[in-house]
Design an enzyme around this catalytic site. Sequence first.
Site, PDB file in Angstrom:
ATOM      1  N   GLY A 158     -20.121  19.166  57.360  1.00  0.00           N
ATOM      2  CA  GLY A 158     -19.474  18.414  58.428  1.00  0.00           C
ATOM      3  C   GLY A 158     -18.185  17.803  57.932  1.00  0.00           C
ATOM      4  O   GLY A 158     -17.889  17.813  56.733  1.00  0.00           O
ATOM      5  N   HIS A 192     -28.040   4.813  62.072  1.00  0.00           N
ATOM      6  CA  HIS A 192     -27.322   4.777  60.789  1.00  0.00           C
ATOM      7  C   HIS A 192     -25.857   4.529  61.134  1.00  0.00           C
ATOM      8  O   HIS A 192     -25.050   5.449  61.236  1.00  0.00           O
ATOM      9  CB  HIS A 192     -27.486   6.099  60.039  1.00  0.00           C
ATOM     10  CG  HIS A 192     -26.687   6.189  58.771  1.00  0.00           C
ATOM     11  ND1 HIS A 192     -26.731   5.217  57.796  1.00  0.00           N
ATOM     12  CD2 HIS A 192     -25.806   7.129  58.325  1.00  0.00           C
ATOM     13  CE1 HIS A 192     -25.922   5.563  56.804  1.00  0.00           C
ATOM     14  NE2 HIS A 192     -25.339   6.713  57.110  1.00  0.00           N
ATOM     15  N   ARG A 250     -18.906   6.300  61.876  1.00  0.00           N
ATOM     16  CA  ARG A 250     -19.643   7.562  61.891  1.00  0.00           C
ATOM     17  C   ARG A 250     -19.584   8.203  63.273  1.00  0.00           C
ATOM     18  O   ARG A 250     -19.575   9.419  63.405  1.00  0.00           O
ATOM     19  CB  ARG A 250     -21.088   7.316  61.452  1.00  0.00           C
ATOM     20  CG  ARG A 250     -21.198   6.842  60.004  1.00  0.00           C
ATOM     21  CD  ARG A 250     -22.627   6.464  59.626  1.00  0.00           C
ATOM     22  NE  ARG A 250     -22.674   5.924  58.275  1.00  0.00           N
ATOM     23  CZ  ARG A 250     -22.529   4.635  57.980  1.00  0.00           C
ATOM     24  NH1 ARG A 250     -22.308   3.763  58.948  1.00  0.00           N
ATOM     25  NH2 ARG A 250     -22.594   4.219  56.732  1.00  0.00           N
ATOM     26  N   ASP A 292     -29.240   3.095  54.104  1.00  0.00           N
ATOM     27  CA  ASP A 292     -28.981   1.687  54.431  1.00  0.00           C
ATOM     28  C   ASP A 292     -30.071   0.804  53.821  1.00  0.00           C
ATOM     29  O   ASP A 292     -29.795  -0.289  53.310  1.00  0.00           O
ATOM     30  CB  ASP A 292     -28.981   1.471  55.951  1.00  0.00           C
ATOM     31  CG  ASP A 292     -28.132   2.472  56.688  1.00  0.00           C
ATOM     32  OD1 ASP A 292     -27.034   2.107  57.123  1.00  0.00           O
ATOM     33  OD2 ASP A 292     -28.575   3.619  56.839  1.00  0.00           O
ATOM     34  N   ASN A 344     -23.096  13.247  59.376  1.00  0.00           N
ATOM     35  CA  ASN A 344     -22.934  12.121  60.301  1.00  0.00           C
ATOM     36  C   ASN A 344     -22.217  12.502  61.587  1.00  0.00           C
ATOM     37  O   ASN A 344     -21.407  13.428  61.587  1.00  0.00           O
ATOM     38  CB  ASN A 344     -22.161  10.995  59.605  1.00  0.00           C
ATOM     39  CG  ASN A 344     -23.046  10.170  58.707  1.00  0.00           C
ATOM     40  OD1 ASN A 344     -24.151   9.812  59.100  1.00  0.00           O
ATOM     41  ND2 ASN A 344     -22.576   9.870  57.509  1.00  0.00           N
TER      42      ASN A 344
END
EC number: 1.1.1.27
Length: 308
Positions: free
Chosen positions: A78, A174, A87, A147, A119
């Site tokens: 990505g 996230h 993100r 996280d 992401n």
Amino acid sequence: MSRKVFLVGDGAVGSTFANDLLQNTTVDELAIFDVAKDRPVGDSMDLEDITPFTGQTNIHPAEYSDAKDADVCVITAGVPRKPGETRLDLVNKNVKILKTIVDPVVESGFKGVFVVSANPVDILTTLTQKISGFPKDRVIGTGTSLDSMRLRVELAKKLNVPVAKVNSMVLGEHGDTSFENFDESTVDNKPLRDYSEINDNVLSEIESDVRKKGGKIITNKGATFYGVAMMLTQIVSAILDNRSICLPLSAPINGEYGIKHDLYLGTPTIINGNGIEKVIETKLSDVEKAKMINSADKMQEVLSGVEM
């Protein structure tokens, strides 16, 4: 089980994951695909050099047809986040890339478990399941596991204790709508809030530090990859070893927390060799539950605007 992993994306995260995986569990075959064809060739040769210490593994550059008999397909490919980007800014760029990955993997005859780390991971995990048509328990995202590790590190530093003694999780997206489940957090089996060093101001500072850490890493070195690569290693190792572990992952929500949407979100999840064994609805206060629903609402809003 052949213990074969098909990796899509051989950038910083993918190559670091490949190295970590070989050092942490037995892998019979690691097939690496990237649109930059030279990189998997180089990485395959480079990774071969650690096999005298890690054990025999067939490591090779791959085409999508090589996914057919893999146990796990890991998607790290990505467009990476740039300084100042969220993100969610990556959505439409990475959705287009995702479709070019999932379709040919499925067409190869792949019957294993998808593990997504690209992401925005909750969005891309949701869409991987929808595009593939796979059962929801065979599609997993890294979710808020990274996280949560960052939260444990910050709490351990604040309380001057080994990080292994800290049990605390970040839940939800996230991203910017995530939140810390402080009320259920423990340190050395003692409730976090029982420590004299902990108060609401301290927790607010820690929450801010955790949320900003990824951006700070990107500003200083251009990308984050060590942490997420190790989380991928934990997930994929558990699948290959058919070992049950519980992590806060992007998992399919089916009415948990009062959420009405059909999507994936960060929540405690037990995984094993078959993928997701159980999605856990952890105890939340009314305030935390409202945050979880808000996170789901935000994800649904983004999903509704996705250009497929």
